[in-house]
Write an enzyme that holds these catalytic residues in place. Sequence first.
Site, PDB file in Angstrom:
ATOM      1  N   TYR A  51      44.019  21.944  35.903  1.00 18.12           N
ATOM      2  CA  TYR A  51      43.846  22.168  37.344  1.00 18.12           C
ATOM      3  C   TYR A  51      44.968  23.082  37.803  1.00 18.12           C
ATOM      4  O   TYR A  51      46.125  22.851  37.454  1.00 18.12           O
ATOM      5  CB  TYR A  51      43.926  20.839  38.112  1.00 18.12           C
ATOM      6  CG  TYR A  51      42.619  20.466  38.767  1.00 18.12           C
ATOM      7  CD1 TYR A  51      42.024  21.334  39.677  1.00 18.12           C
ATOM      8  CD2 TYR A  51      41.987  19.257  38.488  1.00 18.12           C
ATOM      9  CE1 TYR A  51      40.817  21.003  40.274  1.00 18.12           C
ATOM     10  CE2 TYR A  51      40.780  18.929  39.078  1.00 18.12           C
ATOM     11  CZ  TYR A  51      40.201  19.811  39.974  1.00 18.12           C
ATOM     12  OH  TYR A  51      39.018  19.492  40.559  1.00 18.12           O
ATOM     13  N   GLU A  53      45.394  24.730  41.306  1.00 21.73           N
ATOM     14  CA  GLU A  53      45.318  25.217  42.685  1.00 21.73           C
ATOM     15  C   GLU A  53      46.472  26.163  42.996  1.00 21.73           C
ATOM     16  O   GLU A  53      47.626  25.880  42.665  1.00 21.73           O
ATOM     17  CB  GLU A  53      45.373  24.054  43.682  1.00 21.73           C
ATOM     18  CG  GLU A  53      44.010  23.608  44.154  1.00 21.73           C
ATOM     19  CD  GLU A  53      43.499  22.431  43.358  1.00 21.73           C
ATOM     20  OE1 GLU A  53      43.944  22.276  42.199  1.00 21.73           O
ATOM     21  OE2 GLU A  53      42.655  21.684  43.880  1.00 21.73           O
ATOM     22  N   ASP A 197      29.173  45.063  47.279  1.00 25.01           N
ATOM     23  CA  ASP A 197      28.820  44.045  46.292  1.00 25.01           C
ATOM     24  C   ASP A 197      28.264  44.792  45.077  1.00 25.01           C
ATOM     25  O   ASP A 197      27.122  45.244  45.086  1.00 25.01           O
ATOM     26  CB  ASP A 197      27.771  43.109  46.903  1.00 25.01           C
ATOM     27  CG  ASP A 197      27.291  42.047  45.924  1.00 25.01           C
ATOM     28  OD1 ASP A 197      27.578  42.168  44.716  1.00 25.01           O
ATOM     29  OD2 ASP A 197      26.616  41.102  46.371  1.00 25.01           O
ATOM     30  N   THR A 223      30.024  39.882  40.245  1.00 30.84           N
ATOM     31  CA  THR A 223      29.942  38.825  39.248  1.00 30.84           C
ATOM     32  C   THR A 223      30.440  39.431  37.939  1.00 30.84           C
ATOM     33  O   THR A 223      30.556  40.651  37.806  1.00 30.84           O
ATOM     34  CB  THR A 223      28.502  38.317  39.071  1.00 30.84           C
ATOM     35  OG1 THR A 223      27.641  39.440  38.945  1.00 30.84           O
ATOM     36  CG2 THR A 223      28.068  37.470  40.251  1.00 30.84           C
ATOM     37  N   ARG A 232      29.793  33.527  33.300  1.00 30.32           N
ATOM     38  CA  ARG A 232      29.398  33.344  34.701  1.00 30.32           C
ATOM     39  C   ARG A 232      30.655  33.172  35.541  1.00 30.32           C
ATOM     40  O   ARG A 232      31.374  32.198  35.424  1.00 30.32           O
ATOM     41  CB  ARG A 232      28.516  32.092  34.840  1.00 30.32           C
ATOM     42  CG  ARG A 232      27.223  32.130  34.047  1.00 30.32           C
ATOM     43  CD  ARG A 232      26.294  33.196  34.557  1.00 30.32           C
ATOM     44  NE  ARG A 232      25.971  33.012  35.940  1.00 30.32           N
ATOM     45  CZ  ARG A 232      24.790  32.607  36.412  1.00 30.32           C
ATOM     46  NH1 ARG A 232      23.820  32.320  35.593  1.00 30.32           N
ATOM     47  NH2 ARG A 232      24.590  32.475  37.706  1.00 30.32           N
TER      48      ARG A 232
END
Length: 413
Positions: A51, A53, A197, A223, A232
């Site tokens: 993790y 953050e 985009d 993406t 992904r």
Amino acid sequence: MSALEKNDPEIYKLVKAEEAYQRATIRLIASENYTSKAVLEACGTVFQNKYSEGYPGARFYQGQVNCDALETVAIERAKKLFGAEHANVQPYSGSPANLAVYLAFAKPGDTVLGLNLSHGGHLTHGSKASATGKWFNAVHYNLNPETGLLDYDEIRKLALEHRPKILIAGHSAYPRQLDFAKFRAIADEAGCILFVDMAHFAGLVAGGAHPNPVPYADVVTTTTHKTLRGPRGALILCKEIHAKAIDKAVFPGLQGGPHNATTAGIAVALGEAMLPSFKDYAAKTCANAKTLAGELVARGFNLVSGGTDNHLMLIDLSNKGVTGKEMAVALEKAGIVLNYNTVPGETRKASDPSGIRLGTPSVTSRGFGADEMKKIAAWMDAVAGKVGDDAFLTGLAKEVEALCSKFPVPGID
Ligand code: DSN
């Protein structure tokens, strides 16, 4: 025996079945691709266990020595590959990346201007079905009904009339290149943010086969799994002056901890996209699309804009007497996988529209060339006349599989 095979044979079997499926079928979904084995490996590492953050050097959790180094490599590669001043590699995928741009530059109720969904835009470009269409006053530009091309005069007119906070360029089903200098000039005149985009064509930009929006746009999202051939995920690239707003919008604005293992896969894919071979891949993807488009037009298929100069085609099947869904379902039975799609001026519903969309990123990754494009066009033409003939379609699937067996699958073989 692998650990997966031993501990969870049910899931192992599905993984193997999907490998076989991806090997035996011609994958023409314009937004899909095959990642390399190295990318797949990077995604399945112990970075899954973390993790993190925050951002490198400014995390809210201890124990980040390797995560910081990893994310920094990904950021630096993204900046170098696209010539960007700032990169954020944390968005979970394209839709969250686009939401972060709205969060950074607009307030609920503000006006945004983007390409209509049925003319090739994306749901997150203000479609009523998406949060972006519910929370913002979305105005849309259309393709010119005569040419099937973007009409920059119309975009300028709408921008000056509606004064959007954000002008969105980019698409998920427009078969032509975009003129970013024109979009920039319109954004400057209307006094708004230019947001590109480039999810569909980022790999073509990386490989030099499509103009790069980064020098023109305030902010660019993409993406990482389409033409870019990564896992992904997503990236946001922006000018340094917007860096703080974008980073704050991604975390803590929209997301918690980044998916570090995906970041590892993205870093590997960005490294691969810097290799000379990737230029060749991008050029071949467009050349294959052009050949396939020419062959389809010669067989009477009605391509929006008459052809393509990127990796994709949008076909209105009205003149063929089949709907998009009928065609897509029949093609799937024959081992050719693509998606049904709305077309400009659509008169049917989105769940059974008039068109199909297809693209060449996956088949090019596999090594298909002009001969295979000609074969695919002939097969599609045959299927259009026999959508209800299951015996024909399953027979064709065997021919498709025989062709596929001659081409190794990246990441699997
Ligand atoms: N679903 C992607 C596509 O197919 O274009 C875009 O989000």
